[in-house]
Write a protein that holds these residues in place. Structure first.
Motif, short mmCIF file in Angstrom:
data_model
loop_
_atom_site.label_atom_id
_atom_site.label_comp_id
_atom_site.label_asym_id
_atom_site.label_seq_id
_atom_site.Cartn_x
_atom_site.Cartn_y
_atom_site.Cartn_z
N PRO A 82 0.80 -1.23 0.00
CA PRO A 82 0.00 0.00 0.00
C PRO A 82 0.83 1.27 0.00
N PHE A 83 2.11 1.17 0.34
CA PHE A 83 2.95 2.36 0.45
C PHE A 83 3.82 2.59 -0.79
N GLU A 84 3.90 1.59 -1.67
CA GLU A 84 4.74 1.72 -2.86
C GLU A 84 4.31 2.90 -3.72
N GLN A 85 3.01 3.06 -3.91
CA GLN A 85 2.47 4.14 -4.75
C GLN A 85 1.48 4.97 -3.94
N PHE A 86 1.76 5.16 -2.67
CA PHE A 86 0.86 5.87 -1.76
C PHE A 86 0.56 7.27 -2.30
N GLY A 87 -0.71 7.63 -2.29
CA GLY A 87 -1.10 8.94 -2.82
C GLY A 87 -0.85 9.09 -4.31
N LEU A 88 -0.82 7.93 -5.02
CA LEU A 88 -0.57 7.89 -6.47
C LEU A 88 0.83 8.38 -6.83
N SER A 89 1.76 8.21 -5.91
CA SER A 89 3.15 8.62 -6.15
C SER A 89 3.72 7.89 -7.37
N GLY A 90 4.23 8.67 -8.31
CA GLY A 90 4.84 8.12 -9.51
C GLY A 90 3.85 7.60 -10.54
N GLN A 91 2.56 7.80 -10.32
CA GLN A 91 1.55 7.23 -11.20
C GLN A 91 0.93 8.26 -12.14
N ILE A 92 1.27 9.54 -11.96
CA ILE A 92 0.66 10.58 -12.78
C ILE A 92 1.65 11.12 -13.81
N THR A 93 2.76 11.66 -13.37
CA THR A 93 3.79 12.17 -14.28
C THR A 93 5.16 11.62 -13.90
N ASP A 94 6.06 11.61 -14.87
CA ASP A 94 7.43 11.17 -14.59
C ASP A 94 8.30 12.35 -14.20
N ASP A 95 9.58 12.13 -14.03
CA ASP A 95 10.48 13.18 -13.58
C ASP A 95 10.57 14.34 -14.56
#
Length: 446
Positions: A82-95
């Motif tokens: 559950p913490f790997e992409q918590f809050g959609l981290s890394g799932q919307i835009t890249d660097d």
């Protein structure tokens, strides 16, 4: 995503955004459907349970639901970190600020929105088993817990490459071996759950059964006649559910293509046939075909075809639908036979029709089913469909029982008998849907 990729996938992206919006509409539609089926002094509470689920599940999905369902770090094929992409981290835009591409080629955030709406409606479905007798606060806590511990793991198991999927580490692969397709090792016999027979309907239907048993009967159950207070509202809700379901099933093709079109036609065919099947059983058993039966038959057909919409022909969809409608009509009487108060027939409609749809696709899948030329592989498909249905029932039932018993001890489920008889709307919300003359909403303060 490059500019060419964006242009190439813009039609698919538009279809998926529309589909997500259609599925989102299904939760208010469910509120109308369930609200009309309840008594006049419980309609607001019933509708608020759907709206409450919409609020809670959306929040937890954004925070950890997507990560638990589709994250890459799987725990025994049951749920992802559950913490790997918590809050959609890394799932919307890249660097670089570009939108991350999803599995189907368009922006991943579109898939997030689509899957979020499934989590919401699945949780809201359960509320129909609890009409008129539970604390709204306990229900709200339950929605967040059930989504976390039952829905997100089930989504991971079936759609996220987990235990009930077609992956090389799935139950199907363990039982029937693997093959290599496009350089990837997958189960030789791929379980079929196109849009949520196990994830949505068996999951929610089993949860409804367990909650009905834990919470107990309403005070008037089997002693007082229950009549829906507003049948036109029920039929409007059913119509909107049917409309929204085209996003549910058609959107599960993940593209604006022939598969989406096939799912659309199959959904319509099965639903129409199921309505007729339900009405035929009603006519034979009770001598009348009712508007409530028509609305319920529509929902039963939608449920039955959900796992199968992309795997059937329109003709086999008619067969699946008419059987599903008849079985669900017979299934609603189980609560009287066994004495559990499934107030609005969640078990009869969603569990029974969901089980039939999940197992029936093993019989009728085009070219692969036991009855449609699948041969030995068809027998294996039929077997794995039964297995995933049983596993889904056991998992959902056990998780729901633990949550229900914990909340019963910590918060309590039931409003008291006096409040229940006077009406849960006023007891829990200090509102009534109608005044004594029958038409104007009343808010009671203090």
């Amino acid at each position: 995503m490059t500019p060419d990729e964006v242009v190439l996938n813009s039609g698919n992206a538009a279809w998926m955004l529309i589909s997500a919006s259609l599925v989102l509409l299904m939760t208010p539609a469910l509120a109308l459907f369930y609200g009309g089926m309840t008594g006049r002094r419980a309609v607001l509470n019933m509708m608020m349970m759907s709206f409450g689920a919409l609020g809670v599940v959306t929040v937890v999905y954004v925070l950890w639901g997507w990560s638990m369902s589709y994250g890459s770090n799987s725990f025994a094929g049951i749920f992802a970190d559950p913490f790997e992409q918590f809050g959609l981290s890394g799932q919307i835009t890249d660097d670089a600020g570009n939108y991350v591409a999803g599995a189907s080629g368009y922006a991943n955030i579109i898939d997030v929105g689509f899957q979020l709406t499934f989590a919401v409606i699945s949780t809201a479905l359960i509320s129909g088993a609890l009409a008129g007798r539970v604390k709204f606060g306990t229900w709200m806590v339950f929605t967040g817990l059930w989504a976390t511990f039952a829905y997100f793991p089930m989504a991971h198991m079936v759609w996220g490459g987990g235990l009930l999927s077609h992956s090389a580490d799935s139950l199907s692969a363990m039982l029937f071996g693997t093959v290599t397709e496009a350089g990837e090792t997958v189960a030789a016999i791929a379980p079929i759950d196109f849009a949520g027979g196990t994830v949505v309907h068996i999951n929610a239907g089993m949860a409804a059964l367990v909650l009905a048993l834990v919470i107990g009967r309403g005070h008037g159950f089997m002693r007082e006649a229950h009549r829906p207070h507003n049948l036109p509202l029920v039929m409007l809700g059913a119509a909107l559910l049917w409309f929204g379901w085209f996003g549910f099933n058609g959107g599960s093709a993940f593209a604006a293509d022939g598969m989406a079109g096939l799912a659309w036609v199959n959904t319509t065919a099965a639903t129409a046939a199921a309505m007729l099947g339900w009405l035929a059983v009603e006519r034979l058993r009770y001598g009348h075909a009712t508007s409530l039966g028509a609305a319920s038959g529509i929902v039963a057909g939608l449920v039955a075809v959900t796992p199968a919409a992309g795997a059937l022909t329109p003709v086999t969809s008619l067969i699946l639908g008419v059987v599903g409608g008849a079985l669900a009509c017979l299934g609603v009487s189980l609560k009287y036979r066994f004495g559990f108060d499934d107030s609005l027939d969640v078990v009869g409609v969603h569990l029974v029709a969901g089980l039939w749809g999940t197992v029936g696709v093993g019989l009728l899948a085009s070219g692969d089913g036991l009855l449609t030329g699948g041969g030995l592989d068809g027998l294996k498909l039929f077997a794995i469909q039964i297995i995933i249905a049983v596993v889904a029932m056991i998992f959902s039932g056990l998780v729901t029982w633990i949550l229900a018993m914990g909340l019963k001890s910590a918060m309590g489920w039931r409003i008291d008998e006096t409040e229940e008889r006077a009406g849960v709307d006023n007891a829990e919300h200090r509102e009534t849907a109608y005044d004594s003359s029958g038409g104007i909403p009343v808010i009671v303060r203090g």
